[in-house]
Design a protein around this motif. Structure first.
Motif, PDB file in Angstrom:
ATOM      1  N   ARG A  59      15.427  64.191  51.448  1.00  0.00           N
ATOM      2  CA  ARG A  59      16.750  64.024  52.066  1.00  0.00           C
ATOM      3  C   ARG A  59      16.964  62.570  52.510  1.00  0.00           C
ATOM      4  O   ARG A  59      18.048  62.024  52.354  1.00  0.00           O
ATOM      5  CB  ARG A  59      16.903  64.964  53.259  1.00  0.00           C
ATOM      6  CG  ARG A  59      17.139  66.405  52.866  1.00  0.00           C
ATOM      7  CD  ARG A  59      17.299  67.290  54.104  1.00  0.00           C
ATOM      8  NE  ARG A  59      17.471  68.669  53.741  1.00  0.00           N
ATOM      9  CZ  ARG A  59      18.646  69.227  53.420  1.00  0.00           C
ATOM     10  NH1 ARG A  59      19.732  68.496  53.422  1.00  0.00           N
ATOM     11  NH2 ARG A  59      18.718  70.498  53.112  1.00  0.00           N
ATOM     12  N   GLU A  60      15.927  61.956  53.056  1.00  0.00           N
ATOM     13  CA  GLU A  60      16.034  60.562  53.484  1.00  0.00           C
ATOM     14  C   GLU A  60      16.300  59.645  52.292  1.00  0.00           C
ATOM     15  O   GLU A  60      17.154  58.762  52.348  1.00  0.00           O
ATOM     16  CB  GLU A  60      14.768  60.135  54.211  1.00  0.00           C
ATOM     17  CG  GLU A  60      14.819  58.723  54.733  1.00  0.00           C
ATOM     18  CD  GLU A  60      13.561  58.331  55.481  1.00  0.00           C
ATOM     19  OE1 GLU A  60      13.404  57.124  55.720  1.00  0.00           O
ATOM     20  OE2 GLU A  60      12.728  59.208  55.816  1.00  0.00           O
ATOM     21  N   VAL A  61      15.576  59.863  51.203  1.00  0.00           N
ATOM     22  CA  VAL A  61      15.785  59.069  49.988  1.00  0.00           C
ATOM     23  C   VAL A  61      17.211  59.256  49.485  1.00  0.00           C
ATOM     24  O   VAL A  61      17.882  58.283  49.110  1.00  0.00           O
ATOM     25  CB  VAL A  61      14.745  59.454  48.907  1.00  0.00           C
ATOM     26  CG1 VAL A  61      15.125  58.887  47.545  1.00  0.00           C
ATOM     27  CG2 VAL A  61      13.360  58.990  49.311  1.00  0.00           C
ATOM     28  N   LEU A  62      17.698  60.467  49.496  1.00  0.00           N
ATOM     29  CA  LEU A  62      19.053  60.746  49.026  1.00  0.00           C
ATOM     30  C   LEU A  62      20.108  60.101  49.925  1.00  0.00           C
ATOM     31  O   LEU A  62      21.100  59.541  49.436  1.00  0.00           O
ATOM     32  CB  LEU A  62      19.276  62.259  48.937  1.00  0.00           C
ATOM     33  CG  LEU A  62      20.610  62.720  48.357  1.00  0.00           C
ATOM     34  CD1 LEU A  62      20.833  62.148  46.963  1.00  0.00           C
ATOM     35  CD2 LEU A  62      20.656  64.239  48.315  1.00  0.00           C
ATOM     36  N   ILE A  63      19.903  60.138  51.214  1.00  0.00           N
ATOM     37  CA  ILE A  63      20.855  59.534  52.157  1.00  0.00           C
ATOM     38  C   ILE A  63      20.958  58.030  51.914  1.00  0.00           C
ATOM     39  O   ILE A  63      22.051  57.484  51.824  1.00  0.00           O
ATOM     40  CB  ILE A  63      20.438  59.822  53.619  1.00  0.00           C
ATOM     41  CG1 ILE A  63      20.673  61.285  53.952  1.00  0.00           C
ATOM     42  CG2 ILE A  63      21.195  58.927  54.593  1.00  0.00           C
ATOM     43  CD1 ILE A  63      20.015  61.729  55.253  1.00  0.00           C
ATOM     44  N   VAL A  64      19.818  57.366  51.799  1.00  0.00           N
ATOM     45  CA  VAL A  64      19.835  55.923  51.574  1.00  0.00           C
ATOM     46  C   VAL A  64      20.410  55.613  50.191  1.00  0.00           C
ATOM     47  O   VAL A  64      21.190  54.675  50.033  1.00  0.00           O
ATOM     48  CB  VAL A  64      18.431  55.315  51.753  1.00  0.00           C
ATOM     49  CG1 VAL A  64      18.426  53.843  51.413  1.00  0.00           C
ATOM     50  CG2 VAL A  64      17.930  55.535  53.173  1.00  0.00           C
ATOM     51  N   GLY A  65      20.055  56.414  49.212  1.00  0.00           N
ATOM     52  CA  GLY A  65      20.604  56.224  47.863  1.00  0.00           C
ATOM     53  C   GLY A  65      22.115  56.358  47.834  1.00  0.00           C
ATOM     54  O   GLY A  65      22.805  55.566  47.182  1.00  0.00           O
ATOM     55  N   ARG A  66      22.644  57.333  48.561  1.00  0.00           N
ATOM     56  CA  ARG A  66      24.108  57.502  48.637  1.00  0.00           C
ATOM     57  C   ARG A  66      24.763  56.356  49.379  1.00  0.00           C
ATOM     58  O   ARG A  66      25.893  55.984  49.068  1.00  0.00           O
ATOM     59  CB  ARG A  66      24.460  58.819  49.320  1.00  0.00           C
ATOM     60  CG  ARG A  66      24.240  60.016  48.447  1.00  0.00           C
ATOM     61  CD  ARG A  66      24.832  61.263  49.057  1.00  0.00           C
ATOM     62  NE  ARG A  66      24.497  61.417  50.458  1.00  0.00           N
ATOM     63  CZ  ARG A  66      24.098  62.545  51.021  1.00  0.00           C
ATOM     64  NH1 ARG A  66      23.984  63.621  50.305  1.00  0.00           N
ATOM     65  NH2 ARG A  66      23.824  62.591  52.298  1.00  0.00           N
ATOM     66  N   PHE A 119      13.918  50.819  48.770  1.00  0.00           N
ATOM     67  CA  PHE A 119      14.959  50.554  47.783  1.00  0.00           C
ATOM     68  C   PHE A 119      15.111  49.060  47.487  1.00  0.00           C
ATOM     69  O   PHE A 119      15.954  48.691  46.677  1.00  0.00           O
ATOM     70  CB  PHE A 119      16.305  51.106  48.264  1.00  0.00           C
ATOM     71  CG  PHE A 119      16.413  52.594  48.147  1.00  0.00           C
ATOM     72  CD1 PHE A 119      16.910  53.184  47.002  1.00  0.00           C
ATOM     73  CD2 PHE A 119      16.015  53.409  49.182  1.00  0.00           C
ATOM     74  CE1 PHE A 119      17.007  54.550  46.889  1.00  0.00           C
ATOM     75  CE2 PHE A 119      16.126  54.786  49.092  1.00  0.00           C
ATOM     76  CZ  PHE A 119      16.620  55.359  47.936  1.00  0.00           C
ATOM     77  N   ASP A 120      14.329  48.204  48.152  1.00  0.00           N
ATOM     78  CA  ASP A 120      14.437  46.764  47.910  1.00  0.00           C
ATOM     79  C   ASP A 120      14.170  46.457  46.444  1.00  0.00           C
ATOM     80  O   ASP A 120      13.288  47.044  45.826  1.00  0.00           O
ATOM     81  CB  ASP A 120      13.458  45.989  48.784  1.00  0.00           C
ATOM     82  CG  ASP A 120      13.926  45.871  50.218  1.00  0.00           C
ATOM     83  OD1 ASP A 120      15.083  46.225  50.494  1.00  0.00           O
ATOM     84  OD2 ASP A 120      13.133  45.429  51.065  1.00  0.00           O
ATOM     85  N   GLY A 121      14.916  45.516  45.925  1.00  0.00           N
ATOM     86  CA  GLY A 121      14.686  45.045  44.563  1.00  0.00           C
ATOM     87  C   GLY A 121      15.284  45.934  43.499  1.00  0.00           C
ATOM     88  O   GLY A 121      16.462  46.274  43.526  1.00  0.00           O
ATOM     89  N   GLN A 122      14.457  46.318  42.560  1.00  0.00           N
ATOM     90  CA  GLN A 122      14.901  47.037  41.367  1.00  0.00           C
ATOM     91  C   GLN A 122      15.635  48.354  41.656  1.00  0.00           C
ATOM     92  O   GLN A 122      16.679  48.591  41.054  1.00  0.00           O
ATOM     93  CB  GLN A 122      13.693  47.282  40.453  1.00  0.00           C
ATOM     94  CG  GLN A 122      14.043  47.853  39.108  1.00  0.00           C
ATOM     95  CD  GLN A 122      14.852  46.893  38.259  1.00  0.00           C
ATOM     96  OE1 GLN A 122      14.810  45.687  38.447  1.00  0.00           O
ATOM     97  NE2 GLN A 122      15.608  47.437  37.346  1.00  0.00           N
ATOM     98  N   PRO A 123      15.149  49.221  42.535  1.00  0.00           N
ATOM     99  CA  PRO A 123      15.889  50.469  42.769  1.00  0.00           C
ATOM    100  C   PRO A 123      17.315  50.235  43.268  1.00  0.00           C
ATOM    101  O   PRO A 123      18.254  50.897  42.827  1.00  0.00           O
ATOM    102  CB  PRO A 123      15.050  51.192  43.831  1.00  0.00           C
ATOM    103  CG  PRO A 123      13.686  50.653  43.659  1.00  0.00           C
ATOM    104  CD  PRO A 123      13.874  49.216  43.251  1.00  0.00           C
ATOM    105  N   ARG A 124      17.505  49.292  44.161  1.00  0.00           N
ATOM    106  CA  ARG A 124      18.837  48.994  44.690  1.00  0.00           C
ATOM    107  C   ARG A 124      19.749  48.484  43.569  1.00  0.00           C
ATOM    108  O   ARG A 124      20.886  48.915  43.436  1.00  0.00           O
ATOM    109  CB  ARG A 124      18.743  47.963  45.809  1.00  0.00           C
ATOM    110  CG  ARG A 124      20.064  47.633  46.474  1.00  0.00           C
ATOM    111  CD  ARG A 124      19.874  46.642  47.611  1.00  0.00           C
ATOM    112  NE  ARG A 124      18.940  47.112  48.625  1.00  0.00           N
ATOM    113  CZ  ARG A 124      19.272  47.882  49.656  1.00  0.00           C
ATOM    114  NH1 ARG A 124      20.507  48.253  49.830  1.00  0.00           N
ATOM    115  NH2 ARG A 124      18.358  48.269  50.527  1.00  0.00           N
TER     116      ARG A 124
END
Length: 118
Positions: free
Chosen positions: A15-22, A79-84
């Motif tokens: 859920r935390e990953v999804l929140i930051v991703g959104r 999420f720093d770098g490539q994922p962002r």
């Protein structure tokens, strides 16, 4: 729609990953089920989830054997770098969801200040 259970088994972490991703890329909520865009977004989110869940050697900055010391890298976000960049690229490539992103007046108020005379 991307949900936490598609990202990983640890519900809180997923859920935390999804929140930051959104937060980074709000468009990921609008991707059609089983579309290529959704699969791409899930790949990025799953990679971030896996890196957070493992927290292993990829975070080691320095290691010494005499007196056994390990220094970890300073990372502000998973999420720093490539994922962002990848998530933002998905939103840039996604087709617009209908019209402009702002409201624009139909009349031209400046025309009232300086009427055109021909």
């Amino acid at each position: 729609m991307i949900t936490h259970d598609k990202i990983g088994s640890d519900e809180d972490l997923a859920r935390e990953v999804l929140i930051v991703g959104r937060d980074i890329a709000p468009c990921i909520l609008s991707f059609a089920e089983d579309s290529e865009e959704e699969k791409d977004a899930l790949a990025v989110l799953k990679r971030v989830y896996k890196n957070l869940a493992d927290r292993g050697s990829h975070l080691v900055k320095a290691q010494r054997i005499g007196s056994a010391s390990v220094d970890y890298a300073d990372i502000e976000s998973a999420f720093d770098g490539q994922p962002r960049r990848a998530l933002r690229a998905l939103c840039t490539a996604a087709p617009s969801q209908g019209g402009s992103r702002g409201s624009f007046p139909l009349e031209r108020p400046l025309a009232n200040l300086w009427p055109e005379r021909y």
